[in-house]
Design a protein around this motif. Structure first.
Motif, short mmCIF file in Angstrom:
data_model
loop_
_atom_site.label_atom_id
_atom_site.label_comp_id
_atom_site.label_asym_id
_atom_site.label_seq_id
_atom_site.Cartn_x
_atom_site.Cartn_y
_atom_site.Cartn_z
N ASN A 229 3.63 30.39 20.08
CA ASN A 229 3.61 29.37 19.03
C ASN A 229 5.01 28.88 18.69
OD1 ASN A 229 4.25 31.86 17.82
ND2 ASN A 229 3.49 31.16 15.83
N LYS A 230 5.99 29.79 18.69
CA LYS A 230 7.36 29.37 18.39
C LYS A 230 7.92 28.50 19.49
CE LYS A 230 8.56 33.29 15.41
NZ LYS A 230 9.49 34.42 15.18
N VAL A 231 7.62 28.86 20.74
CA VAL A 231 8.07 28.04 21.87
C VAL A 231 7.44 26.65 21.78
CG1 VAL A 231 8.07 27.82 24.38
CG2 VAL A 231 8.37 30.06 23.33
N MET A 232 6.13 26.61 21.47
CA MET A 232 5.42 25.34 21.42
C MET A 232 5.90 24.48 20.26
SD MET A 232 3.19 24.05 23.43
CE MET A 232 3.65 22.33 23.37
N LYS A 233 6.24 25.09 19.14
CA LYS A 233 6.75 24.33 18.00
C LYS A 233 8.08 23.67 18.35
CE LYS A 233 4.52 26.87 14.23
NZ LYS A 233 4.72 27.72 13.05
N ARG A 234 8.96 24.43 18.99
CA ARG A 234 10.24 23.85 19.40
C ARG A 234 10.04 22.74 20.42
NH1 ARG A 234 11.97 29.34 19.49
NH2 ARG A 234 11.83 29.38 21.77
N ALA A 235 9.12 22.98 21.37
CA ALA A 235 8.84 21.98 22.39
C ALA A 235 8.27 20.71 21.77
CB ALA A 235 7.87 22.55 23.43
N SER A 236 7.36 20.87 20.81
CA SER A 236 6.77 19.70 20.15
C SER A 236 7.82 18.92 19.39
CB SER A 236 5.66 20.15 19.18
OG SER A 236 4.59 20.73 19.89
N PHE A 237 8.70 19.64 18.69
CA PHE A 237 9.76 18.96 17.92
C PHE A 237 10.66 18.16 18.85
CE2 PHE A 237 14.10 18.90 16.25
CZ PHE A 237 13.90 18.23 15.06
N VAL A 238 11.11 18.78 19.94
CA VAL A 238 12.00 18.10 20.88
C VAL A 238 11.27 16.93 21.55
CG1 VAL A 238 13.30 18.33 23.04
CG2 VAL A 238 13.40 20.14 21.30
N GLY A 239 10.04 17.19 22.01
CA GLY A 239 9.28 16.16 22.72
C GLY A 239 8.97 14.96 21.86
N VAL A 240 8.46 15.20 20.65
CA VAL A 240 8.10 14.09 19.76
C VAL A 240 9.35 13.36 19.28
CG1 VAL A 240 7.00 13.50 17.57
CG2 VAL A 240 5.93 15.18 19.07
N SER A 241 10.45 14.07 19.05
CA SER A 241 11.69 13.43 18.61
C SER A 241 12.23 12.47 19.67
CB SER A 241 12.75 14.48 18.29
OG SER A 241 12.34 15.30 17.22
N ILE A 242 12.28 12.93 20.91
CA ILE A 242 12.77 12.08 21.99
C ILE A 242 11.84 10.89 22.20
CG2 ILE A 242 13.18 11.98 24.50
CD1 ILE A 242 14.17 14.88 24.32
N THR A 243 10.53 11.15 22.13
CA THR A 243 9.55 10.06 22.26
C THR A 243 9.73 9.01 21.18
OG1 THR A 243 7.93 11.53 23.31
CG2 THR A 243 7.09 9.53 22.30
N THR A 244 9.96 9.47 19.94
CA THR A 244 10.14 8.54 18.82
C THR A 244 11.38 7.67 19.00
OG1 THR A 244 9.03 10.07 17.31
CG2 THR A 244 10.43 8.38 16.32
#
Length: 436
Positions: A229-244
């Motif tokens: 879950n911690k890995v996925m949270k970091r991945a989501s933050f990075v992924g969604v930030s770059i996408t935005t």
């Protein structure tokens, strides 16, 4: 890093093509603000979903979205989740058929404009190109197992970045072009000049649906050492930030390049004429991306229906029997007649529906409205409340419900705007006609 890359390539897709138009409807204030709000909601609910990866009582991993919902919310909610997922998958394959055909038409028209001049009609029907796309998908749909699509998915992801980057570069070039005088405003298209007040409301709602489509996605599971879950949270933050950041650039620079006249699809609406070869290449990238993306979205539908039929009629040779066919230099291939016929019929049906409703922005907006609230907001919020045992009417419970219900209302309004757009388009459209 791998998970972040998967999220970026999953989110950045054909939805980016409509963002310049969406910003034009909403203006410099509401447009970027809507992008940021959807970005925050997607990142936040993805974080909630990551906490539900393992069953809270047994610690067992849940490998699919439906397993997660069943583990946390029960069988009934699991069925509703499945319904929402499969409606989204079917709708997306229809939307991809429309988008791919528009890009194929754009390639032909781009060459025509280059030879005949920008004022030439160059009208072309997209029905023939939908048929071509459907034939390609019928062939690719015979791929029996999802895991065999890895190479196709990688190619599709590369194409997605390619055409998005080309569109961004062309927008920057158009902004710096001499004599490019466009009208932009804080509130978007002007009432009484470009649209009526009623049209402004409907187009703004449709624009919100387009933005929702760009952000709608469900996160994958991870094969990593705990805590996932911690890995996925970091991945989501990075992924969604770059996408935005990428979306913000494409939307705002596209609006700056075209102003209030921004086309619905900025690579097929001919805001760009030259260099024609680069426009052609970008549209070819779209086609290649959507050929692969169509398979990624339709394979779960194929697998579910085929597994259900095998369980329902286990004694039927038509459903279960595989027939060996020998191909020169390729060896023996086993073919199941039910699979061949069912998958062919599915692709044909999506192509026919696309021919009946070939309206890019309206369809994209409706798909975004249908998918965003249940899959991106409702189920993650409800699972988090159940898993964390948040007490009803507590402060946390109240604001999570406000978030969910607000998104639900926005989704309904966006769906209404997109349906109104479809109705308006259908008033002048003749299905299966040869004219563009």
């Amino acid at each position: 890093m791998t998970a972040s890359a998967h999220i970026i390539t999953a989110v950045i897709g054909s939805g980016v093509l409509s963002l310049a138009w969406a910003i034009a409807q909403l203006g410099w204030i509401a447009g970027p603000m809507a992008l940021m709000i959807f970005s925050f909601i997607t990142g936040f609910t993805s974080s909630l979903l990551a906490d539900c990866y393992r069953c809270s009582t047994t610690g067992r991993r849940n490998y699919t979205y439906m397993e997660v919902v069943k583990s946390n919310l029960g069988e009934m909610k699991c069925k509703l989740c499945g319904l929402a997922q499969y409606v989204n998958l079917v709708g997306t394959t229809i939307g991809y058929t429309i988008t791919a055909s528009l890009s194929m038409v754009a390639i032909k028209r781009s060459n025509c404009f280059h030879k005949e001049g920008h004022d030439a009609g160059c009208h072309t029907s997209n029905n023939m190109y939908m048929i071509i796309f459907a034939i390609a998908e019928i062939i690719l749909s015979q791929i029996p197992n999802f895991h065999e699509l890895s190479g196709l998915s990688i190619l599709a992801a590369v194409m997605s970045f390619a055409y998005s980057s080309i569109g961004l570069g062309l927008a920057i070039a158009k902004i710096t072009e001499r004599g490019n005088h466009v009208t932009t405003s804080l509130t978007g298209v002007a009432i009484g000049v470009d649209v009526t007040s009623t049209e402004k409301i409907w187009s703004s709602l449709q624009a919100i649906g387009n933005i929702a489509f760009a952000y709608a996605y469900s996160i994958d599971t991870l094969r990593s050492s705990p805590p996932e879950n911690k890995v996925m949270k970091r991945a989501s933050f990075v992924g969604v930030s770059i996408t935005t950041i990428f979306y913000m650039l494409c939307g705002t620079l596209g609006y700056a390049a075209f102003g209030d006249k921004a086309p619905g699809n900025f690579l097929t609406g001919f805001g760009f004429y030259e260099p024609f070869w680069l426009v052609d290449f970008a549209n070819m990238c779209i086609v290649v991306h959507l050929v692969g993306a169509y398979q990624v979205f339709c394979q779960p539908i194929f697998t579910t229906v085929e597994n259900w039929c095998c369980h329902k009629w286990p004694e039927s040779g038509f459903v279960t029997k595989r027939h060996p066919i020998t191909f020169p230099s390729c060896g023996v291939c086993y073919v199941n007649m039910f699979r061949v016929i069912w998958r062919t019929v599915y692709v044909i049906l999506t192509a026919v529906i696309a021919m009946l409703f070939p309206f890019f922005n309206s369809v994209i907006g409706l798909l975004g409205a249908i998918a965003f609230w249940p899959l991106t907001v409702y189920f993650p919020v409800e699972m988090y409340i159940s898993r964390a045992k948040i007490r009803k009417f507590s402060v946390t419970w109240m604001w999570l419900q406000v978030l969910s219900w607000t998104c639900f209302i926005v989704t309904l309004l966006a769906a209404a705007g997109s349906i109104q757009g479809l109705v308006k388009d259908l008033q002048t459209y003749k299905p299966f006609s040869s004219a563009s």
